[in-house]
Design a protein around this motif. Structure first.
Motif, short mmCIF file in Angstrom:
data_model
loop_
_atom_site.label_atom_id
_atom_site.label_comp_id
_atom_site.label_asym_id
_atom_site.label_seq_id
_atom_site.Cartn_x
_atom_site.Cartn_y
_atom_site.Cartn_z
N SER A 256 0.83 -1.21 0.00
CA SER A 256 0.00 0.00 0.00
C SER A 256 0.87 1.25 0.00
N GLY A 257 2.01 1.19 0.67
CA GLY A 257 2.90 2.35 0.70
C GLY A 257 3.37 2.74 -0.68
N LEU A 258 3.70 1.74 -1.51
CA LEU A 258 4.13 2.04 -2.87
C LEU A 258 2.98 2.62 -3.69
N CYS A 259 1.78 2.06 -3.52
CA CYS A 259 0.62 2.58 -4.24
C CYS A 259 0.37 4.04 -3.87
N ILE A 260 0.49 4.36 -2.60
CA ILE A 260 0.26 5.73 -2.15
C ILE A 260 1.33 6.67 -2.71
N LEU A 261 2.60 6.29 -2.56
CA LEU A 261 3.69 7.16 -2.99
C LEU A 261 3.66 7.43 -4.48
N GLU B 79 6.56 17.24 -2.50
CA GLU B 79 7.59 16.67 -1.64
C GLU B 79 7.45 15.16 -1.45
N ARG B 80 6.29 14.60 -1.71
CA ARG B 80 6.07 13.16 -1.64
C ARG B 80 6.59 12.57 -0.33
N LYS B 81 5.84 12.74 0.73
CA LYS B 81 6.25 12.21 2.03
C LYS B 81 5.18 11.26 2.56
N LEU B 82 5.60 10.06 2.93
CA LEU B 82 4.71 9.07 3.53
C LEU B 82 5.19 8.76 4.94
N ASP C 277 9.86 -6.17 12.02
CA ASP C 277 10.27 -6.94 10.84
C ASP C 277 9.41 -6.61 9.63
N TYR C 278 8.14 -6.29 9.86
CA TYR C 278 7.28 -5.88 8.75
C TYR C 278 7.78 -4.55 8.17
N ALA C 279 8.07 -3.61 9.05
CA ALA C 279 8.54 -2.30 8.60
C ALA C 279 9.87 -2.42 7.87
N LYS C 280 10.72 -3.32 8.33
CA LYS C 280 12.02 -3.52 7.68
C LYS C 280 11.84 -4.00 6.25
N LEU C 281 10.92 -4.95 6.05
CA LEU C 281 10.67 -5.43 4.69
C LEU C 281 10.04 -4.34 3.83
N ALA C 282 9.10 -3.61 4.40
CA ALA C 282 8.45 -2.52 3.65
C ALA C 282 9.49 -1.49 3.22
N LYS C 283 10.39 -1.14 4.13
CA LYS C 283 11.42 -0.16 3.81
C LYS C 283 12.31 -0.66 2.68
N GLN C 284 12.71 -1.92 2.74
CA GLN C 284 13.54 -2.49 1.69
C GLN C 284 12.83 -2.42 0.34
N ASN C 285 11.56 -2.79 0.33
CA ASN C 285 10.80 -2.80 -0.92
C ASN C 285 10.64 -1.39 -1.50
N LEU C 286 10.40 -0.41 -0.66
CA LEU C 286 10.22 0.94 -1.17
C LEU C 286 11.55 1.57 -1.59
N ALA D 151 12.14 0.39 -4.98
CA ALA D 151 11.22 1.03 -5.93
C ALA D 151 11.57 2.50 -6.16
N GLY D 152 12.59 2.99 -5.47
CA GLY D 152 13.04 4.36 -5.67
C GLY D 152 12.43 5.39 -4.75
N PHE D 153 11.75 4.92 -3.68
CA PHE D 153 11.07 5.85 -2.77
C PHE D 153 11.67 5.84 -1.36
N GLY D 154 12.86 5.32 -1.22
CA GLY D 154 13.46 5.20 0.11
C GLY D 154 13.56 6.51 0.86
N ASN D 155 13.80 7.61 0.16
CA ASN D 155 13.95 8.92 0.81
C ASN D 155 12.63 9.62 1.05
N HIS D 156 11.54 8.97 0.68
CA HIS D 156 10.23 9.62 0.78
C HIS D 156 9.33 9.01 1.86
N VAL D 157 9.85 8.04 2.60
CA VAL D 157 9.02 7.36 3.60
C VAL D 157 9.73 7.31 4.94
N GLU D 158 8.96 7.48 6.00
CA GLU D 158 9.46 7.36 7.37
C GLU D 158 8.59 6.35 8.11
#
Length: 211
Positions: A67-72, A78-81, A89-98, A101-108
């Protein structure tokens, strides 16, 4: 409630989305529950962000980042999520996936009970344009109240799983999550602070605009 023939037909018209498919495969490989937002509603999340010209979004429940990728993808400027997730461990996987996908700097990510994180965001006077609620159902009413505190007029609030795979509609089901969702759905439909609609496809989705 999912995979009806109409949904399968419409979803089959679209070309495969390799990034989202990869996220789904990793979620399965990690033994995480298969509860990401449905593909059609993922597209809708992207469209809602783009149509509303949202720049800052908040999601409650990250899982593997689907869902994070769909939103971003739909955010502008500024594209901030801000993503709230109970399990590290869920957040770690989500962070890796984003990141891939090129959105690592846009999500916290903020780890821990979402109600605690939401209270801190209110103290910080944060504000968001788009919200997605897809976490523990017993706190949906509380999550909505916090989203309203963090929203400006015209912000969009999206809520998944109104049907709980059919349990909401089954009078024989009376568990705490079912009762909480029934209460939430009824309250949402009558909330004068919001202009709402509820979509019956997949597992049910609510879309609300803050008045």
């Amino acid at each position: 409630m999912t995979n009806r023939i109409e949904e399968q037909y419409l979803d089959g018209l679209y070309a495969p989305d390799k990034e989202l498919e990869r996220i789904q495969q990793r979620i399965k490989a990690c033994g995480m529950p298969d509860i990401s937002v449905e593909v059609g509603y993922g597209r809708l999340l992207t469209m809602l962000g783009r149509m509303s010209k949202a720049q800052r979004a908040l999601e409650i429940g990250a899982l593997g980042g689907y869902s994070g990728l769909c939103i971003l993808r739909g955010l502008t400027g500024e594209r901030k999520l801000m993503s709230l997730e109970l399990k590290e461990d869920y957040a770690k996987l989500a962070k890796q996936n984003l990141e891939e996908a090129g959105f690592g700097n846009h999500v916290e990510y903020r780890i821990g009970a979402a109600l605690d994180s939401l209270a801190i965001l209110v103290e910080e006077q944060q504000q968001y344009d788009l919200f997605f609620i897809d976490a523990d159902k017993e706190n949906y009413v509380h999550y909505l109240e916090y989203c309203l505190k963090l929203a400006h007029k015209g912000a969009i609030i999206v809520v998944d799983n109104l049907f709980l795979r059919g349990r909401t509609l089954d009078p024989n089901k009376q568990g705490p999550s079912v009762q909480a969702i029934r209460k939430f759905n009824a309250l949402l439909a009558q909330d004068k602070r919001l202009e709402t609609t509820m979509l019956p496809a997949y597992d049910g989705l609510a879309i609300a605009i803050v008045r």
